[in-house]
Scaffold this motif. Structure first.
Motif, PDB file in Angstrom:
ATOM      1  N   GLU A  75       0.841  -1.200   0.000  1.00  0.00           N
ATOM      2  CA  GLU A  75       0.000   0.000   0.000  1.00  0.00           C
ATOM      3  C   GLU A  75       0.874   1.247   0.000  1.00  0.00           C
ATOM      4  O   GLU A  75       0.634   2.184  -0.774  1.00  0.00           O
ATOM      5  N   ASP A  76       1.893   1.259   0.844  1.00  0.00           N
ATOM      6  CA  ASP A  76       2.803   2.406   0.887  1.00  0.00           C
ATOM      7  C   ASP A  76       3.572   2.549  -0.419  1.00  0.00           C
ATOM      8  O   ASP A  76       3.833   3.677  -0.876  1.00  0.00           O
ATOM      9  N   PHE A  77       3.947   1.434  -1.027  1.00  0.00           N
ATOM     10  CA  PHE A  77       4.652   1.497  -2.306  1.00  0.00           C
ATOM     11  C   PHE A  77       3.832   2.241  -3.351  1.00  0.00           C
ATOM     12  O   PHE A  77       4.338   3.128  -4.049  1.00  0.00           O
ATOM     13  N   VAL A  78       2.553   1.905  -3.463  1.00  0.00           N
ATOM     14  CA  VAL A  78       1.709   2.547  -4.476  1.00  0.00           C
ATOM     15  C   VAL A  78       1.495   4.017  -4.170  1.00  0.00           C
ATOM     16  O   VAL A  78       1.689   4.892  -5.032  1.00  0.00           O
ATOM     17  N   VAL A  79       1.118   4.320  -2.937  1.00  0.00           N
ATOM     18  CA  VAL A  79       0.731   5.688  -2.581  1.00  0.00           C
ATOM     19  C   VAL A  79       1.945   6.609  -2.437  1.00  0.00           C
ATOM     20  O   VAL A  79       1.912   7.763  -2.882  1.00  0.00           O
ATOM     21  N   GLN A  80       3.022   6.096  -1.854  1.00  0.00           N
ATOM     22  CA  GLN A  80       4.171   6.945  -1.539  1.00  0.00           C
ATOM     23  C   GLN A  80       5.271   6.922  -2.587  1.00  0.00           C
ATOM     24  O   GLN A  80       6.099   7.836  -2.625  1.00  0.00           O
ATOM     25  N   GLU A  81       5.282   5.884  -3.436  1.00  0.00           N
ATOM     26  CA  GLU A  81       6.374   5.781  -4.414  1.00  0.00           C
ATOM     27  C   GLU A  81       5.895   5.734  -5.858  1.00  0.00           C
ATOM     28  O   GLU A  81       6.370   6.511  -6.692  1.00  0.00           O
ATOM     29  N   LEU A  82       4.959   4.839  -6.169  1.00  0.00           N
ATOM     30  CA  LEU A  82       4.540   4.683  -7.563  1.00  0.00           C
ATOM     31  C   LEU A  82       3.870   5.936  -8.103  1.00  0.00           C
ATOM     32  O   LEU A  82       4.260   6.455  -9.162  1.00  0.00           O
TER      33      LEU A  82
END
Length: 361
Positions: free
Chosen positions: A142-149
């Protein structure tokens, strides 16, 4: 005579050059066609995972005709459709095997949808689906999508960096993820389309009837559970929603265990699983978020051989209605996996027109 012949040759050459100039000059100012590019993100969200999830996450990006070339002034920005593919196939399959680029080109040329950027991302773990949640076992998806992707896309491509111009879609388990992101992050994604989502609620079969509990209890490695399809899928569900970093090699709490020939269900673990996993269990907590979306639609095939999927999606639309959540839900005639791509598939006929209505261009 020689001079006349020379003048004739010169005239022909001039005429040919002029014709070539007339044919080339209009092309010089035109934008080039669409293109598909590969990218990688070195993520910080998988450093502590327990099962070898790669920190390098790959994505493939469709850029529409007009994004590049002499006809582009380099300032126009585009809405983005984020796509979570079925993790049982490759994240590139929609382009390599299903003709997505040509399909998107036709849709834009026919004005079924305005020019858009489309990104398909690999969200898989060593066992398959990540289920799109933060887990100490598989990584913080979830953090990968919202904060990075999403920040990566906005920083590296000419996107309209606002929730009203971001849509998210997915297929099968990816459909589950699309709904989940829309529920939890409506400030990031303004519209959601889920193709045949799974994990939306209770099915015809109870969950504990699916895994091989002897196999899970006695597994000595991740490879052991790969011997059984349902056990693989449910281990990935448990790693996402019932993680236990102190229980290698699977790192999960078990929903059930055998006592002799009797299967004993752990009440507390099952309650935690249902509350964290099923979309229908999350509706009361996130109904207001769903109500804020510009559009929300999901569909499923009537002839899916797994009746759990049909039953749970029918129940979900009733649950959403109970909480007053605006949405579209369609049970279509067909089998799961058929008819998503292709000239008359659901991507062309339903998904892209949906985002044309819901995205701000």
């Amino acid at each position: 005579m020689a001079e006349a012949k020379r003048q004739t040759i010169i005239a022909v050459i001039v005429a040919v050059v002029a014709c070539l100039g007339l044919s080339v000059m209009p092309l010089w100012g035109q934008a080039v066609g669409s293109r598909v590019v590969e990218r990688e993100i070195q993520s910080k969200n998988f450093a502590q995972n327990k099962i070898g999830t790669s920190a390098v996450r790959k994505l493939v990006v469709y850029l529409p005709a007009g994004y590049d070339g002499a006809g582009s002034d380099g300032t126009k920005r585009y809405p983005v459709i984020y796509f979570l593919p079925n993790p049982l196939v490759g994240y590139r399959d929609l382009f390599d095997k299903n003709g997505a680029q040509a399909l998107f080109d036709r849709a834009v040329a026919a004005h079924a949808i305005g020019g858009f950027v489309f990104v398909s991302v690999d969200m898989t773990t060593p066992l398959g689906s990540s289920w799109y949640v933060n887990s100490p076992v598989t990584g913080n998806w979830e953090d990968f999508v919202v904060q990075e992707l999403v920040p990566y896309m906005d920083a590296n491509f000419r996107t309209l960096a606002a929730r009203d111009s971001r849509g998210i879609a997915g297929d099968f388990m990816g459909g589950y993820g699309a709904i989940r992101f829309g529920m939890k992050h409506p400030e990031v994604f303004g519209s959601v389309y889920a193709l045949h989502p799974v994990g939306t609620g209770s099915g015809v079969q109870v969950m504990y009837s699916r895994p091989n509990w002897d196999l899970l209890a006695n597994a000595t490695s991740l490879d052991d559970v790969k011997k059984d399809g349902f056990s693989t899928i449910f281990t990935s569900i448990f790693q996402a929603h019932l993680p236990d970093v102190d229980r290698p090699p699977l790192f999960i709490d078990l929903q059930a265990h055998k006592v002799g020939d009797r299967l004993v269900i752990d009440t507390k673990v099952t309650e935690r699983l249902r509350e964290n996993f099923f979309i229908e269990s999350m509706v009361p907590r996130y109904a207001d978020n769903l109500k804020s979306l510009r559009g929300f639609k999901f569909d499923w095939s009537r002839n899916d051989t797994n009746m759990d999927h049909i039953y749970s999606n029918q129940a979900l639309t009733h649950k959403l209605n109970e909480f007053g959540v605006p949405h579209e839900a369609e049970e279509y005639n067909g089998s799961w996996g058929d008819g998503v791509w292709g000239k008359n598939g659901r991507m062309a006929a339903e998904v892209l027109p949906f985002f044309e209505r819901c995205l701000v261009f």
